[in-house]
Design a protein around this motif. Structure first.
Motif, PDB file in Angstrom:
ATOM      1  N   ASN B  54      46.568  26.726  38.847  1.00 19.64           N
ATOM      2  CA  ASN B  54      47.107  25.365  38.672  1.00 19.64           C
ATOM      3  C   ASN B  54      46.290  24.570  37.660  1.00 19.64           C
ATOM      4  O   ASN B  54      45.974  23.392  37.866  1.00 19.64           O
ATOM      5  CB  ASN B  54      47.168  24.634  40.018  1.00 19.64           C
ATOM      6  CG  ASN B  54      48.094  25.341  40.992  1.00 19.64           C
ATOM      7  OD1 ASN B  54      49.028  26.021  40.580  1.00 19.64           O
ATOM      8  ND2 ASN B  54      47.814  25.209  42.273  1.00 19.64           N
ATOM      9  N   LEU B  72      44.240  32.555  47.694  1.00 22.05           N
ATOM     10  CA  LEU B  72      44.817  31.210  47.617  1.00 22.05           C
ATOM     11  C   LEU B  72      44.691  30.473  48.948  1.00 22.05           C
ATOM     12  O   LEU B  72      44.264  29.320  48.997  1.00 22.05           O
ATOM     13  CB  LEU B  72      46.303  31.292  47.224  1.00 22.05           C
ATOM     14  CG  LEU B  72      46.609  31.812  45.823  1.00 22.05           C
ATOM     15  CD1 LEU B  72      48.109  32.042  45.663  1.00 22.05           C
ATOM     16  CD2 LEU B  72      46.101  30.845  44.757  1.00 22.05           C
ATOM     17  N   ARG B  73      45.033  31.159  50.020  1.00 23.47           N
ATOM     18  CA  ARG B  73      45.088  30.489  51.324  1.00 23.47           C
ATOM     19  C   ARG B  73      43.712  30.323  51.960  1.00 23.47           C
ATOM     20  O   ARG B  73      43.380  29.256  52.480  1.00 23.47           O
ATOM     21  CB  ARG B  73      46.006  31.269  52.276  1.00 23.47           C
ATOM     22  CG  ARG B  73      47.478  31.237  51.890  1.00 23.47           C
ATOM     23  CD  ARG B  73      48.331  31.984  52.910  1.00 23.47           C
ATOM     24  NE  ARG B  73      48.159  31.433  54.240  1.00 23.47           N
ATOM     25  CZ  ARG B  73      48.820  30.382  54.716  1.00 23.47           C
ATOM     26  NH1 ARG B  73      49.726  29.788  53.955  1.00 23.47           N
ATOM     27  NH2 ARG B  73      48.599  29.932  55.927  1.00 23.47           N
ATOM     28  N   THR B  81      51.492  28.423  49.605  1.00 24.67           N
ATOM     29  CA  THR B  81      51.920  29.818  49.444  1.00 24.67           C
ATOM     30  C   THR B  81      51.836  30.477  50.811  1.00 24.67           C
ATOM     31  O   THR B  81      50.752  30.608  51.370  1.00 24.67           O
ATOM     32  CB  THR B  81      51.017  30.537  48.431  1.00 24.67           C
ATOM     33  OG1 THR B  81      50.992  29.774  47.214  1.00 24.67           O
ATOM     34  CG2 THR B  81      51.540  31.930  48.131  1.00 24.67           C
ATOM     35  N   CYS B  93      55.567  34.283  49.662  1.00 20.46           N
ATOM     36  CA  CYS B  93      54.298  34.131  48.933  1.00 20.46           C
ATOM     37  C   CYS B  93      54.504  34.117  47.423  1.00 20.46           C
ATOM     38  O   CYS B  93      53.561  34.322  46.663  1.00 20.46           O
ATOM     39  CB  CYS B  93      53.350  35.265  49.317  1.00 20.46           C
ATOM     40  SG  CYS B  93      53.906  36.881  48.752  1.00 20.46           S
ATOM     41  N   VAL B  95      54.519  33.319  43.717  1.00 20.29           N
ATOM     42  CA  VAL B  95      53.784  32.440  42.797  1.00 20.29           C
ATOM     43  C   VAL B  95      54.118  32.894  41.380  1.00 20.29           C
ATOM     44  O   VAL B  95      54.777  33.922  41.183  1.00 20.29           O
ATOM     45  CB  VAL B  95      52.250  32.515  43.022  1.00 20.29           C
ATOM     46  CG1 VAL B  95      51.883  32.054  44.425  1.00 20.29           C
ATOM     47  CG2 VAL B  95      51.719  33.922  42.755  1.00 20.29           C
ATOM     48  N   ALA B 104      52.509  37.302  45.851  1.00 18.34           N
ATOM     49  CA  ALA B 104      51.042  37.229  45.874  1.00 18.34           C
ATOM     50  C   ALA B 104      50.436  38.221  46.863  1.00 18.34           C
ATOM     51  O   ALA B 104      49.274  38.604  46.720  1.00 18.34           O
ATOM     52  CB  ALA B 104      50.592  35.809  46.206  1.00 18.34           C
ATOM     53  N   THR B 119      50.889  27.855  41.645  1.00 18.85           N
ATOM     54  CA  THR B 119      51.420  27.827  43.005  1.00 18.85           C
ATOM     55  C   THR B 119      52.250  26.558  43.176  1.00 18.85           C
ATOM     56  O   THR B 119      52.293  25.710  42.284  1.00 18.85           O
ATOM     57  CB  THR B 119      50.289  27.819  44.052  1.00 18.85           C
ATOM     58  OG1 THR B 119      49.649  26.531  44.025  1.00 18.85           O
ATOM     59  CG2 THR B 119      49.255  28.902  43.758  1.00 18.85           C
ATOM     60  N   CYS B 149      58.576  26.921  49.897  1.00 18.84           N
ATOM     61  CA  CYS B 149      57.663  26.965  48.740  1.00 18.84           C
ATOM     62  C   CYS B 149      57.941  28.206  47.902  1.00 18.84           C
ATOM     63  O   CYS B 149      57.973  28.132  46.664  1.00 18.84           O
ATOM     64  CB  CYS B 149      56.215  26.952  49.211  1.00 18.84           C
ATOM     65  SG  CYS B 149      55.780  25.451  50.113  1.00 18.84           S
ATOM     66  N   MET B 153      59.332  28.287  44.007  1.00 16.26           N
ATOM     67  CA  MET B 153      58.626  28.991  42.925  1.00 16.26           C
ATOM     68  C   MET B 153      59.547  30.024  42.276  1.00 16.26           C
ATOM     69  O   MET B 153      59.584  30.193  41.054  1.00 16.26           O
ATOM     70  CB  MET B 153      57.359  29.676  43.448  1.00 16.26           C
ATOM     71  CG  MET B 153      56.290  28.729  43.971  1.00 16.26           C
ATOM     72  SD  MET B 153      55.901  27.362  42.864  1.00 16.26           S
ATOM     73  CE  MET B 153      55.125  28.219  41.503  1.00 16.26           C
TER      74      MET B 153
END
Lengths: 327, 199
Positions: B54, B72-73, B81, B93, B95, B104, B119, B149, B153
């Motif tokens: 990002n 990421l998480r 995500t 997930c 992205v 992802a 993301t 989400c 994406m």
């Protein structure tokens, strides 16, 4: 997923040296091997990542008029390449009907035939008899749930089918997988890349340790082609059966036809007898039905999948019509 | 005023705290990186990863098995995500990797060294939502929201790819994102509207 040690190959030669190390597996797109590791199908102490090496990516016309596709080319990029769309619609269609847009942005065309079977016993979280999972343990599917399994070329040791779509198109096109092993490599026909259980029920394909698919070569297209995929939902689903047809026509007379069926055997299944009988026959004639019946003479159902014989036969017939432009 | 609001500590914040603690415990020792020498020595357990997420450059030392999704998480708390199936089957997930949509969960974080990830948290322009986000709200394109989400994406990429000529084409090219609430008609309508807005 258990941890492992990781190396990124810097070049093709580097990739071959690294992948030849003991207890090492190769990751390219990663859409299969990470799931094998999560399920426990494989547990490699070392992974060599070949996804960043250069020189084996992209689609190029060959001087002969054919095409060469680098093994690391993403599925979406193969399917949408102008050369492939124009000359080999069967391959473009087979790819776009496989997996999902996201997966096709990761998965490579050279990794695709390395897919392993989708048999639920092979992919089970708990141990069940499966000669591909644990050689010598037997085949639970033979007398178990086998409605999606093989109708050609199976033995009691393994009744699974190879699930991928693109290799079915490649088999119909008589494509060649070009490999490199640091000693010149091999040229393996797509139609015989995967291993039938009569050869080795524990094996998946003929690739050796330290050997990589680096490219795919297809002869010039002097024919039209089509891919028909029959499945339980319209998108993002494995085939129940599929049919790839490449046909060279003189008016409405078949000069030559090549037919490969998918999800009916452990490899793309060419209907050689049907192909032989169809040379010189007219489209829409009774000869087509007779030739198809001859090609299915050695089809054998399992306990729950006799329906697949009729489905595959009719899919082949419909795919011939699609390839010939009959809508 | 609810009890949750007065305590000023949401369920997500509690989860983040424990995830960070777990993250610290699983970082491999720095000394695990071996010196280059024989081929066998090239394989390492601790991987240096530099990745732009990002618009922000990040550096990590990561175990080989860490996926982009877990990075990421668990490390960045970018919990938009979602981890749905963790098998590449659901699309939650999704992205963008160098602008292309990917799952992802099917990428090792070590393999995205030097690359650029976007993301859901990177879509909006400050307080101004991305046109696809706005279209999803306007078309009520979700119920429970878990897949949303990933849907958004995927939709951003689907529109950029130009796979939005017809409703049928949108549904085919959005098929990698499963919605168990079956909000598909609204999702396809939102993608169609956002694509028109862009055109």
């Amino acid at each position: 997923m258990r941890d492992f040690s990781y190396a990124q190959a810097k070049s093709r030669a580097d990739a071959i040296l690294l992948s030849g190390q003991p207890n090492t597996m190769v990751i390219a797109g990663g859409t299969e091997i990470l799931n094998w590791m999560r399920i426990g199908i494989v547990d490699p102490p070392r992974l060599v990542d070949i996804s960043r090496i250069t020189g084996i990516e992209g689609v190029e016309a060959l001087p002969s008029g054919g095409v060469r596709i680098g093994a690391l080319t993403k599925l979406n990029d193969v399917a949408q390449h102008p050369l492939v769309r124009k000359s080999y619609p069967v391959l473009s269609e087979a790819i776009l009907k496989s997996a999902s847009p996201q997966i096709r942005n990761l998965a490579t065309v050279g990794g695709n035939p390395m897919q392993r079977v989708r048999c639920p016993y092979f992919r089970a979280d708990e141990p069940t008899p499966c000669n591909k999972r644990s050689p010598g343990s037997g085949c639970a599917a033979f007398e178990g749930f086998n409605e999606k399994h093989a109708i050609f070329g199976w033995t009691k040791d393994c009744v699974a089918v190879h699930p991928a779509d693109p290799p079915v198109a490649l088999a119909a096109l008589d494509a060649i997988y070009v490999t490199d092993d640091g000693q010149g490599g091999r040229r393996i026909p797509a139609r015989s890349f995967n291993t039938l259980p009569s050869q080795d029920s524990a094996a998946h394909n003929v690739l050796r340790a330290g050997e990589l698919i680096v490219g795919i070569e297809i002869d010039p297209a002097e024919a039209t082609s089509a891919y028909l995929k029959v499945r339980e939902r319209e998108s993002y689903e494995y085939a129940t059966v599929s049919a790839a047809v490449v046909v060279d026509l003189d008016g409405d007379v078949i000069r030559r036809v090549r037919i490969a069926l998918g999800s009916v055997a452990m490899r793309p299944w060419r209907l050689s007898e049907t192909e032989r009988r169809l040379a010189g026959k007219k489209l829409r004639s009774d000869a087509i039905d007779a030739a198809l019946d001859a090609g299915f003479a050695d089809a054998r159902p399992l306990s729950s999948n006799a329906y697949k014989i009729k489905l595959a036969r009719n899919a082949a017939k419909r795919a011939i019509e699609l390839a010939a432009g009959i809508t | 005023m609810s009890e949750h609001e007065t305590k000023k500590l949401s369920r997500r914040e509690v989860m983040r705290g424990s995830a960070m603690a777990a993250g610290v415990a699983t970082i491999a020792p720095v000394g695990a990186t071996q010196a280059a020498g024989s081929m066998a020595d090239r394989f390492v357990q601790s991987n240096h990863v530099a990745v732009e997420i990002n618009g922000v450059e990040h550096q990590f030392e990561l175990e080989s098995r860490v996926t982009l999704l877990d990075l990421l998480r668990e490390r960045l708390q970018l919990t938009g995500t979602k981890k749905g199936c963790n098998r590449g089957e659901c699309g939650a997930c999704t992205v963008l990797l160098d602008g292309r949509r990917v799952n992802a969960c099917l990428l090792l974080a070590a393999s995205v060294n030097g690359r650029r990830v976007t993301t859901i948290e990177g879509l909006a322009d400050g307080p101004r939502l991305h046109p696809v986000q706005r279209a999803f709200i306007e078309h009520d394109a979700f119920q429970c929201g878990f897949c949303t989400c990933g849907q958004i994406m995927s939709a951003v990429a689907c529109i950029a790819e130009g796979h939005t000529d017809t409703n049928t084409e949108i549904r085919e090219w959005m098929s990698g994102n499963i919605c168990r609430c079956a909000a598909y008609p609204q999702i396809a309508a939102a993608v169609e509207a956002a694509a028109r807005e862009k055109a």
